[in-house]
Design a protein around this motif. Structure first.
Motif, PDB file in Angstrom:
ATOM      1  N   GLY A   1      72.972   5.685   3.776  1.00 19.48           N
ATOM      2  CA  GLY A   1      72.267   5.076   4.895  1.00 19.48           C
ATOM      3  C   GLY A   1      71.138   4.176   4.444  1.00 19.48           C
ATOM      4  N   THR A   2      70.297   4.661   3.539  1.00 22.94           N
ATOM      5  CA  THR A   2      69.166   3.848   3.082  1.00 22.94           C
ATOM      6  C   THR A   2      69.638   2.654   2.264  1.00 22.94           C
ATOM      7  OG1 THR A   2      68.877   5.341   1.190  1.00 22.94           O
ATOM      8  CG2 THR A   2      67.496   5.723   3.127  1.00 22.94           C
ATOM      9  N   MET A   3      70.777   2.781   1.596  1.00 22.77           N
ATOM     10  CA  MET A   3      71.331   1.633   0.877  1.00 22.77           C
ATOM     11  C   MET A   3      71.563   0.467   1.832  1.00 22.77           C
ATOM     12  SD  MET A   3      74.877   1.396  -1.360  1.00 22.77           S
ATOM     13  CE  MET A   3      75.914   1.808   0.042  1.00 22.77           C
ATOM     14  N   SER A   4      72.151   0.754   2.981  1.00 17.52           N
ATOM     15  CA  SER A   4      72.397  -0.292   3.975  1.00 17.52           C
ATOM     16  C   SER A   4      71.099  -0.778   4.601  1.00 17.52           C
ATOM     17  CB  SER A   4      73.332   0.236   5.066  1.00 17.52           C
ATOM     18  OG  SER A   4      74.582   0.605   4.530  1.00 17.52           O
ATOM     19  N   ILE A   5      70.180   0.159   4.849  1.00 20.21           N
ATOM     20  CA  ILE A   5      68.895  -0.222   5.454  1.00 20.21           C
ATOM     21  C   ILE A   5      68.106  -1.136   4.523  1.00 20.21           C
ATOM     22  CG2 ILE A   5      66.645   0.661   6.196  1.00 20.21           C
ATOM     23  CD1 ILE A   5      68.117   3.179   7.167  1.00 20.21           C
ATOM     24  N   TYR A   6      68.031  -0.769   3.258  1.00 21.22           N
ATOM     25  CA  TYR A   6      67.258  -1.574   2.307  1.00 21.22           C
ATOM     26  C   TYR A   6      67.873  -2.958   2.120  1.00 21.22           C
ATOM     27  CZ  TYR A   6      65.096   2.933   1.100  1.00 21.22           C
ATOM     28  OH  TYR A   6      64.450   4.143   1.140  1.00 21.22           O
ATOM     29  N   ARG A   7      69.194  -3.022   2.103  1.00 21.03           N
ATOM     30  CA  ARG A   7      69.856  -4.332   2.002  1.00 21.03           C
ATOM     31  C   ARG A   7      69.551  -5.173   3.244  1.00 21.03           C
ATOM     32  NH1 ARG A   7      71.600  -6.078  -2.972  1.00 21.03           N
ATOM     33  NH2 ARG A   7      72.541  -4.334  -4.092  1.00 21.03           N
ATOM     34  N   GLY A   8      69.584  -4.522   4.415  1.00 21.20           N
ATOM     35  CA  GLY A   8      69.254  -5.237   5.644  1.00 21.20           C
ATOM     36  C   GLY A   8      67.821  -5.726   5.649  1.00 21.20           C
ATOM     37  N   MET A   9      66.904  -4.924   5.078  1.00 22.43           N
ATOM     38  CA  MET A   9      65.504  -5.325   5.010  1.00 22.43           C
ATOM     39  C   MET A   9      65.302  -6.539   4.115  1.00 22.43           C
ATOM     40  SD  MET A   9      63.652  -1.585   4.857  1.00 22.43           S
ATOM     41  CE  MET A   9      62.017  -2.266   4.614  1.00 22.43           C
ATOM     42  N   VAL A  10      66.108  -6.637   3.060  1.00 22.88           N
ATOM     43  CA  VAL A  10      66.031  -7.824   2.192  1.00 22.88           C
ATOM     44  C   VAL A  10      66.371  -9.073   2.998  1.00 22.88           C
ATOM     45  CG1 VAL A  10      66.925  -8.951   0.126  1.00 22.88           C
ATOM     46  CG2 VAL A  10      66.637  -6.477   0.143  1.00 22.88           C
ATOM     47  N   PHE A  11      67.430  -8.960   3.806  1.00 23.24           N
ATOM     48  CA  PHE A  11      67.850 -10.110   4.614  1.00 23.24           C
ATOM     49  C   PHE A  11      66.787 -10.462   5.650  1.00 23.24           C
ATOM     50  CE2 PHE A  11      69.962 -12.120   8.203  1.00 23.24           C
ATOM     51  CZ  PHE A  11      70.712 -13.106   7.586  1.00 23.24           C
ATOM     52  N   LEU A  12      66.257  -9.451   6.338  1.00 25.34           N
ATOM     53  CA  LEU A  12      65.245  -9.714   7.364  1.00 25.34           C
ATOM     54  C   LEU A  12      63.977 -10.300   6.764  1.00 25.34           C
ATOM     55  CD1 LEU A  12      65.609  -6.470   9.539  1.00 25.34           C
ATOM     56  CD2 LEU A  12      66.393  -8.780  10.108  1.00 25.34           C
ATOM     57  N   LEU A  13      63.615  -9.803   5.586  1.00 25.70           N
ATOM     58  CA  LEU A  13      62.389 -10.278   4.947  1.00 25.70           C
ATOM     59  C   LEU A  13      62.511 -11.722   4.489  1.00 25.70           C
ATOM     60  CD1 LEU A  13      59.580  -9.234   3.961  1.00 25.70           C
ATOM     61  CD2 LEU A  13      60.672  -8.716   1.771  1.00 25.70           C
ATOM     62  N   SER A  14      63.674 -12.060   3.956  1.00 24.64           N
ATOM     63  CA  SER A  14      63.859 -13.408   3.400  1.00 24.64           C
ATOM     64  C   SER A  14      64.539 -14.364   4.368  1.00 24.64           C
ATOM     65  CB  SER A  14      64.702 -13.313   2.130  1.00 24.64           C
ATOM     66  OG  SER A  14      66.002 -12.822   2.436  1.00 24.64           O
ATOM     67  N   ASP A  15      65.024 -13.809   5.487  1.00 22.93           N
ATOM     68  CA  ASP A  15      65.798 -14.596   6.450  1.00 22.93           C
ATOM     69  C   ASP A  15      67.043 -15.192   5.789  1.00 22.93           C
ATOM     70  OD1 ASP A  15      66.309 -15.488   9.019  1.00 22.93           O
ATOM     71  OD2 ASP A  15      65.265 -17.401   8.725  1.00 22.93           O
ATOM     72  N   GLY A  16      67.556 -14.485   4.796  1.00 26.16           N
ATOM     73  CA  GLY A  16      68.763 -14.930   4.116  1.00 26.16           C
ATOM     74  C   GLY A  16      68.535 -15.988   3.051  1.00 26.16           C
TER      75      GLY A  16
END
Length: 342
Positions: free
Chosen positions: A126-141
């Motif tokens: 679960g946290t693997m997916s959350i942390y990856r999602g946070m990278v995207f949200l933080l950098s906006d891709g």
């Protein structure tokens, strides 16, 4: 042969296999045997060593951390963005920040395992997916590229000291430190006790959940350290940094003799497991094998190593109650007791 003797034998055999593998590749491509090439292969394996040692502590406690690569990606993106926005921030401060952030992310995993009782594999998936999602949200891709990073940020792990890059020295420092901790300090031995026999650990006053929490924190801290090392060495930060690298980390541990059942494994074995994969990953392009085979080879090696570990750890049982003399009345099978050899 005792388990300790088996481990020592296994480590010797693994070291021999690595030497043979290097020699075989050297026959095909003699340049691979040059000191520069071998030191380069060691440097390329540095981050895998660091992450594998952290993962080993988690596995020793009968858990697993599948979020290390996502932790690395998130911490790497954070420090890369800070460096891009504020190039004057000292590199040591950024490294400390990355390690602290990684420790917090690891602590989140440990909290859910310890206090909530969620299985480690579920939590870290679960946290693997959350942390990856946070990278995207933080950098906006968006990517942080080399031209957005300061020269000192990129150069630090590449600087050489006595012929070795700083990144290699960092890996050696982590190996030596945790070797000492696990061999000579009660803090380190608790990881073995908690995973080897949780019931006995409880009765000796060891809080197994707390030990698991500490293992996740250390694993996360080392992942944070590798977050900086990764983005600075490759001079790029993006969402999919180190995607799938957790497989390599687990493979290094298992190949090195770390038992997935907990309580068994050594720092030396972990290092040798990482070096084995590092040699393979560096040798495949040299001999013309597609790098896409690396994941398949790693997966196959994991299966083989797990089977080997399971057979090595399996102990035959012995019958405690049996017929005392020939011709005596049969013992009721339901009252017979069998225990495994310790």
């Amino acid at each position: 042969m005792t388990i300790n003797g088996l481990l020592k034998h296994r480590e010797s055999m693994l070291a021999l296999v690595i030497v043979i593998l290097i020699g075989a590749v050297g026959v095909i491509t003699p340049d691979f045997l040059l000191a520069k090439s071998l030191l380069g292969a060691f440097n390329d394996t540095s981050m895998l060593m660091i992450l594998a040692i952290g993962q080993m502590l988690v596995i020793l406690t009968r858990c697993i951390d599948l979020s290390v690569a996502a932790n690395l990606a998130l911490t790497g993106m954070v420090v890369a963005m800070i460096n891009s926005a504020m190039p004057g921030v000292p590199i040591p401060l950024l490294i400390i920040l990355a390690m602290a952030m990684g420790a917090v992310l690891g602590a989140i995993n440990g909290f859910f395992v310890w206090k909530v009782g969620v299985p480690a594999i579920v939590v870290t998936l679960g946290t693997m997916s959350i942390y990856r999602g946070m990278v995207f949200l933080l950098s906006d891709g968006a990517w942080v590229n080399a031209h957005q990073m300061s020269a000192s940020f990129i150069d630090f792990p590449r600087n050489t000291l006595m012929g070795l890059p700083v990144m290699s020295w960092i890996a050696l420092g982590v190996v030596v430190l945790l070797f000492f901790v696990t061999r000579h300090l009660r803090f380190g031995r608790d990881f073995y006790t908690a995973g080897g026999n949780p019931t006995a650990a409880f009765y000796t006053g060891i809080n197994v959940g707390q030990v698991q929490f500490k293992a996740f924190v250390i694993s996360g801290m080392l992942a944070g350290l590798c977050g900086y090392l990764w983005v600075s060495r490759y001079a790029v930060a993006y969402v999919d940094v180190a995607s799938g690298f957790e497989l390599q980390v687990v493979a290094a541990c298992v190949i090195g003799g770390v038992s997935i059942m907990g309580g068994l494994g050594t720092i030396l074995g972990c290092v040798l497991g990482a070096l084995f994969l590092g040699v393979i990953n560096n040798a495949l392009p040299v001999i013309g094998v597609s790098p896409f085979w690396q994941m398949a080879i790693s997966g196959a090696v994991i299966i083989i190593a797990v089977i080997a570990n399971a057979k090595a750890e399996r102990a035959p049982g012995r019958i405690i109650l049996r017929r005392a003399v020939t011709g005596a009345a049969d013992v009721n099978p339901t009252t017979a007791t069998a225990v495994a050899k310790s």
